[in-house]
Design an enzyme around this catalytic site. Structure first.
Site, mmCIF file in Angstrom:
data_model
loop_
_atom_site.group_PDB
_atom_site.id
_atom_site.type_symbol
_atom_site.label_atom_id
_atom_site.label_comp_id
_atom_site.label_asym_id
_atom_site.label_seq_id
_atom_site.Cartn_x
_atom_site.Cartn_y
_atom_site.Cartn_z
ATOM 1 N N HIS A 4 0.801 -1.230 0.000
ATOM 2 C CA HIS A 4 0.000 0.000 0.000
ATOM 3 C C HIS A 4 0.827 1.269 0.000
ATOM 4 C CE1 HIS A 4 0.946 -0.621 4.171
ATOM 5 N NE2 HIS A 4 0.632 0.616 4.415
ATOM 6 N N LYS B 2 -26.816 -9.258 7.847
ATOM 7 C CA LYS B 2 -28.016 -8.507 8.235
ATOM 8 C C LYS B 2 -29.277 -9.370 8.107
ATOM 9 C CE LYS B 2 -27.361 -3.716 8.381
ATOM 10 N NZ LYS B 2 -27.647 -2.382 7.903
ATOM 11 N N HIS C 295 -25.298 -7.823 13.565
ATOM 12 C CA HIS C 295 -24.658 -6.565 13.185
ATOM 13 C C HIS C 295 -23.319 -6.870 12.513
ATOM 14 C CE1 HIS C 295 -22.863 -2.640 13.231
ATOM 15 N NE2 HIS C 295 -23.990 -2.112 13.680
ATOM 16 N N PRO C 296 -23.101 -6.362 11.276
ATOM 17 C CA PRO C 296 -21.891 -6.751 10.533
ATOM 18 C C PRO C 296 -20.577 -6.378 11.227
ATOM 19 C CG PRO C 296 -23.261 -5.227 9.243
ATOM 20 C CD PRO C 296 -24.006 -5.530 10.478
ATOM 21 N N ASP C 297 -20.544 -5.221 11.914
ATOM 22 C CA ASP C 297 -19.307 -4.834 12.601
ATOM 23 C C ASP C 297 -19.028 -5.776 13.779
ATOM 24 O OD1 ASP C 297 -17.067 -3.089 13.430
ATOM 25 O OD2 ASP C 297 -18.363 -2.717 15.148
ATOM 26 N N TYR D 264 -9.018 -3.012 21.407
ATOM 27 C CA TYR D 264 -9.506 -1.631 21.303
ATOM 28 C C TYR D 264 -10.257 -1.527 19.991
ATOM 29 C CZ TYR D 264 -8.870 3.470 20.453
ATOM 30 O OH TYR D 264 -9.052 4.810 20.177
ATOM 31 N N THR E 22 -12.568 1.310 17.851
ATOM 32 C CA THR E 22 -12.932 2.721 17.863
ATOM 33 C C THR E 22 -14.440 2.893 17.801
ATOM 34 O OG1 THR E 22 -10.954 3.052 16.525
ATOM 35 C CG2 THR E 22 -12.429 4.924 16.757
ATOM 36 N N THR F 223 -13.430 10.071 19.511
ATOM 37 C CA THR F 223 -13.557 8.620 19.661
ATOM 38 C C THR F 223 -13.654 8.196 21.123
ATOM 39 O OG1 THR F 223 -11.155 8.340 19.752
ATOM 40 C CG2 THR F 223 -12.191 8.132 17.573
#
Length: 578
Positions: A293, A376, A381-383, A405, A407, A418
């Protein structure tokens, strides 16, 4: 095409700033209860009892006094955390920014019109720059739409920091210089800085009152590129910015003492809209493998990156405007006065950056069997789905819970940024244990997984609405420090750091969003991982960073196990539906 700006809205970008609610201070009792809950996965019974006593002592002793002082601070400031957080998380940090603070990732257009291709660098660069400049113009005119959740506006302050903003190094603390102003506020700088082969050039993005066009930008970039490829390299003063912050501050002071004009040159760079770098290297990124990247900074970058990507997609990767190139002034070179000491400082900066960069391993892959649509449909919940898969993957790889952790966004509040969601919950670990227990039934595993989902969703909701506890505890510890008090025992207790406190999370994670944008940040600690992901209807794209010099971390294996966990979790849901 010059006039093809994003749809104008009646609302102004920053119009709700004054009406946003202040950042609340949570109740001390609630915060301490949540903290105690979060340390459970990392303690045996005896250790937990000891921490429980420490917390109780804190709650009815010094903690209560510190909390009262925090409440007084919150009466005077709309965001009691803002200044502290900026200092503690960013400006006091002495490690080099380039790798340790900055957000890096590939541009999304590799997936459609712009797969990596030799010889396209300047043309594509000029198109990309032109769209970036349009975004800048939308912010200047306050026509960029306000981010909202439902009808509730979010804080937009960070968008003011996207252009013409620079972190100036200091001996013990850096400072932020922000030159950006909206049109109604007055003058804002209009020049761009371009780096190429150790040299620094500057040109204006506005000519005769309007933005320069893509062919005009291309002419400027081509001029710089050709000049640098036919003449000797420059000293590479920009490399000093990748140095440890105090060293960079001293090198900068020396540079200015050498020649006062060097300060003028530095200020020209500091105030520029953005710095664009023409590199000699070639990227090798595909939509399935994101492991190589090129960097871009800051989470607000997700918004601008997506905007630029959408515009490139809309225009099929081409420029569709006028090919006419006006007689605009050629780029001006900023030539720094340097001596042997500066050259040595530059060489040292390059060497330390190379050393740290070569120790960093970044892998990123797309899981394409399913995505948000299916999770869904399963009412998951996807997260949270990704976070729990990560917990299971870490547990399988390392045989223990991984303090984590994630965010959470607090932008419902004035200048909110945050909060920490601690994803490694008692519920998540109970589920991980059941997945590794051959005697556990499918129903038991599924029930434990759904309990872990419920807990995570509640934590995320609490944290986003100002009811997290990590920033609260940070505030209490900083009040103690400001009052010259000894560090309360709560913060020196081994369980505080073992559960992630004080920046000791082995998993540093964040959802980048539901768009095509992907990036990654380095791990928070040497034996940890940085895990960053975005979610789409049909896929999850996960990037993971780790330090090669740590023998026990394996980002390739971790991602494989995350993808395996996705499959296992979906199988659990399917089995339960049968």
């Amino acid at each position: 095409m010059e006039n093809q700006l994003a749809k104008s809205t009646e609302e102004r970008t920053f119009q709700y700033q004054d009406s946003l609610p202040s950042l609340p201070v949570p109740s001390l009792e609630e915060s301490l209860n949540k903290y105690l809950e979060s340390v459970k996965p990392f303690a045996n019974e005896e250790e937990y009892k000891k921490t429980e006593e420490i917390v109780k002592k804190f709650q009815y002793g010094i903690g209560e006094k510190l909390h009262q002082k925090l409440l007084e601070r919150a009466k005077e400031k709309r965001n009691w955390l803002e200044e502290w957080w900026l200092n503690v998380a960013y400006l006091d940090v002495r490690t080099p920014s380039q790798l340790n603070v900055n957000f890096g990732g590939p541009a999304s257009h590799i997936e459609h019109y712009w797969p990596p291709k030799e010889g396209t660098q300047l043309e594509r660069g000029s198109i990309s720059l032109w769209h970036n400049l349009n975004y800048w113009q939308l912010l200047r005119k306050e026509k960029w739409p306000v981010d909202k959740v439902g009808n509730t506006p979010l804080d937009m302050n960070q968008f003011r920091m996207l252009f013409s903003t620079c972190k100036i190094p200091g001996i013990s603390r850096d400072s932020i210089m922000n030159y950006f102003r909206t049109e109604s506020e007055g003058y804002s700088p209009t020049h761009i800085v371009v780096l190429c082969r150790g040299r620094v050039f500057v040109f204006d993005a506005i000519h005769e009152g309007c933005l320069i066009t893509q062919p005009e930008i291309l002419r400027q970039l081509t001029y710089i590129h050709d000049k640098c490829h036919s003449e000797p390299d420059g000293p590479g003063v920009a490399a000093l910015t990748s140095e440890e912050r105090t060293r960079w501050a001293k090198a900068r002071d020396y540079l200015i003492s050498l020649d006062p004009e060097n300060l003028t040159r530095l200020e020209k760079i500091q105030s520029s809209l953005l710095v664009y770098s023409i590199e000699d290297g070639s990227p090798h990124v595909t939509p399935e493998d994101y492991s190589q990247h090129a960097p871009f900074d800051a989470m607000v970058m997700v918004s601008i990156s997506y905007y630029v990507d959408e515009k490139i997609l809309e225009n099929e990767g081409r420029w569709k405007g006028s090919e006419k190139v006006r007689d605009i002034p050629l780029p001006e070179e900023l030539v720094f006065t340097v001596d042997e000491k500066v050259v040595n400082d530059i060489n040292h900066a390059k060497a330390q950056h190379l050393k740290q960069a070569s120790d960093l391993q970044v892998v990123g892959y797309a899981f394409t069997h399913f995505g948000k649509k299916l999770t869904k449909k399963m009412m998951l919940h996807p997260d949270t789905f990704v976070q729990l898969a990560l917990q299971l993957a870490y547990y399988r790889l390392h045989g223990r819970p991984g303090c984590c952790y994630e965010t959470a966004m607090t932008r419902f509040f004035y200048h909110g940024r945050t909060e920490t969601v601690r994803s490694c919950t008692v519920e998540a670990i109970r589920w991980c244990q059941s997945m590794q227990d051959p005697s556990a039934s499918v129903l038991e595993r599924q029930q434990k997984m759904l309990q872990a989902f419920e807990k995570h969703n509640k934590m995320m909701k609490d944290c986003s609405s100002g009811k997290g506890f990590d920033r609260h505890l940070l505030g209490l510890s900083l009040i103690a420090k400001e009052e010259g008090l000894p560090v309360p025992e709560l913060f020196t207790d081994p369980l505080f750091s073992r559960s992630g406190g004080g920046g000791n999370f082995v998993l540093s994670t964040s959802l980048i969003g539901y768009l095509r944008v992907q990036g990654v940040v380095v791990p928070m600690m040497h034996s940890g991982y940085g895990v960053f992901y975005h979610i789409r209807d049909d896929r999850f794209v996960v990037a993971c960073s780790a330090w090669k010099s740590c023998a026990e971390t394996d980002p390739e294996k971790l991602i494989q196990l995350i993808f395996q966990a996705f499959q296992d979790m979906m199988q659990l849901m399917n089995a339960a539906h049968l």
